[in-house]
Enzyme design. Structure first.
Site, PDB file in Angstrom:
ATOM      1  CD  GLU A 147     -64.548  -8.207  56.641  1.00 45.45           C
ATOM      2  OE1 GLU A 147     -65.068  -7.275  57.265  1.00 45.45           O
ATOM      3  OE2 GLU A 147     -64.754  -8.403  55.421  1.00 45.45           O
ATOM      4  CB  CYS A 148     -65.665 -14.973  56.754  1.00 44.47           C
ATOM      5  SG  CYS A 148     -66.714 -16.455  56.740  1.00 44.47           S
TER       6      CYS A 148
END
Length: 439
Positions: A330-331
């Protein structure tokens, strides 16, 4: 039910986090069990809440969380003496299009839980005029109760008297007045405060906040103003309202580069029977060999890109895992799964290479907002077609993204955004942080 309060403000930058941390520690020192919460999609402030209260802090998000999840998370305070929630931005600030319960404003949480609001008012540059702001907030929405204010950044005794006189004339209760103190400001970074784990003297600083609040705020009056939570959830509902964990054994990256996780997500996985296996890429640790899934959360990989590029043991183990089992980022975790990350100085650092993504901080651009994603390919724990609600906040720019998109992603208003995430083999990644399943 446990009584609660919401600490909010007319705008960002008023000092409400300092007030929140000081209250958490001061009340804990008085022998109370205080359950902290954070309104909205913030993954940094809860770390400070945990340090101050010695309890996990949970996000409450009216845009992304369905009612059952929102109420069940709020019920984490059922064994506490007091629930204390910190707002985000201004009390009524949210997106234009409502989501699951509201538009993401802190006021949504106060309204649903029935918690009175304590406004932190920055009175620098004004005196009696601050009462007009407080009065406007107290009357803006009759369904939200403003119990009173804490005056912050008071310049002198005379300044305090004038500000208090204005509040008295408007019928606004003053719980305390905090003198201006430049030495009590926490350092910030581009996504907000510098992480709690990066403060070597954090305990000393939080103790100083507590002493400051105790000297200038009427703590018994604040406690007396708290009102019991009106939500109907119970802690035991967590497994029923949260989605299945994405795997039985989850190797979770956890260190200064990968630390942005939501407490309710991890707790939901554990309640459903999943085993969380922490490891540190910065220490060149490999994920557990018997893990069914490797999950790289967001964080600040750009600040540690050189060390990550040298973490050969971590990278080799990640590649080996991805031959047969899923890996998701994530990210910041997504960036670490790519080919390269270019830091602010323009230096390219080799990443895991499981995806073709190349990102750059030399070309900074802010990406911020709620996201609704319709998966176009399977992701750990989810099938193609599943809907997810989340939030995106980063300053990186995509230079290359050659792989197939992971999802169709839209912002809170329904407009398509180009950061679709991507997938290749068993590796998937997205720029949004998942908050809840949306359907």
């Amino acid at each position: 039910m446990t009584p609660g309060l919401l600490v909010a403000a007319p705008a960002s930058g008023t000092g409400k986090t300092t007030v929140m941390l000081g209250l958490l520690r001061a009340l804990r020192d008085d022998g109370l069990v205080v359950q902290p919460f954070k309104c909205g999609p913030d993954y940094i402030d809860p770390g400070f809440h945990r340090a101050a209260s010695r309890r996990a802090s949970y996000n409450l998000d009216s845009w992304a969380m369905p009612p059952a999840i929102l109420d069940t998370i709020a019920a984490r305070s059922s064994d506490a003496d007091l629930a204390l929630a910190e707002g985000s931005m201004g009390l009524f600030d949210g997106v234009a299009t409502p989501g699951a319960v509201g538009n993401g404003a802190s006021a949504d949480i106060a309204r649903r839980m029935g918690w009175p609001v304590v406004l932190v008012i920055d009175v620098s540059g004004q005196a009696q005029s601050a009462a007009a702001t407080a009065l406007g907030f107290s009357r803006y929405d009759p369904s939200v109760t403003v119990a009173g204010v804490i005056l912050n950044r008071v310049a002198s005794d005379r300044h305090e008297r004038l500000a208090r006189s204005g509040m008295a004339a408007a019928g606004i209760r003053v719980f305390g007045a905090l003198p201006r103190r430049g030495d009590l400001k926490l350092p910030e970074r581009h996504l907000g405060l510098v992480q709690a784990i990066e403060h070597p003297e954090l305990e000393v600083q939080i103790d100083a906040y507590a002493a400051f609040l105790r000297a200038h705020v009427d703590l018994p009056a604040l406690r007396a103003a708290a009102v019991a939570n009106q939500a109907t959830g119970t802690p035991g509902d967590m497994p029923a309202v949260w989605q299945r964990p994405p795997a039985q054994r989850i190797a979770l990256a956890q260190d200064a580069a990968f630390s942005f996780t939501y407490a309710h997500v991890l707790e939901g996985w554990r309640h459903a029977g999943a085993e969380i296996l922490p490891f540190s890429p910065l220490a060149d640790e490999a994920p557990a060999r018997h893990a069914d899934l490797v999950w790289l959360p967001g964080g600040y990989p750009e600040l540690h890109a050189g060390r990550l590029a040298q973490a050969g043991n971590f990278r080799a183990a990640l590649v080996e895992h991805a031959r047969t089992r899923p890996v998701h980022g994530e990210c910041g975790g997504y960036m670490a799964l790519g080919e390269a990350l270019i830091d602010a100085g323009g230096v390219a650092h080799r990443m895991a290479g499981l995806l073709g993504l190349v990102t750059s901080y030399a070309q900074r651009k802010m990406h911020l907002g709620y996201r609704r994603a319709a998966l176009q390919a399977p992701m750990a724990g989810f099938a193609a077609g599943d809907l997810l609600a989340g939030h995106e906040f980063h300053y990186s720019t995509i230079i290359e993204q050659p792989d197939a998109p992971l999802a169709r992603v839209a912002d809170a208003q329904g407009a398509a955004v180009p950061e679709t995430g991507s997938h290749r083999g068993h590796a998937t990644g997205s720029f949004f942080h998942m908050i809840a399943a949306a359907g």
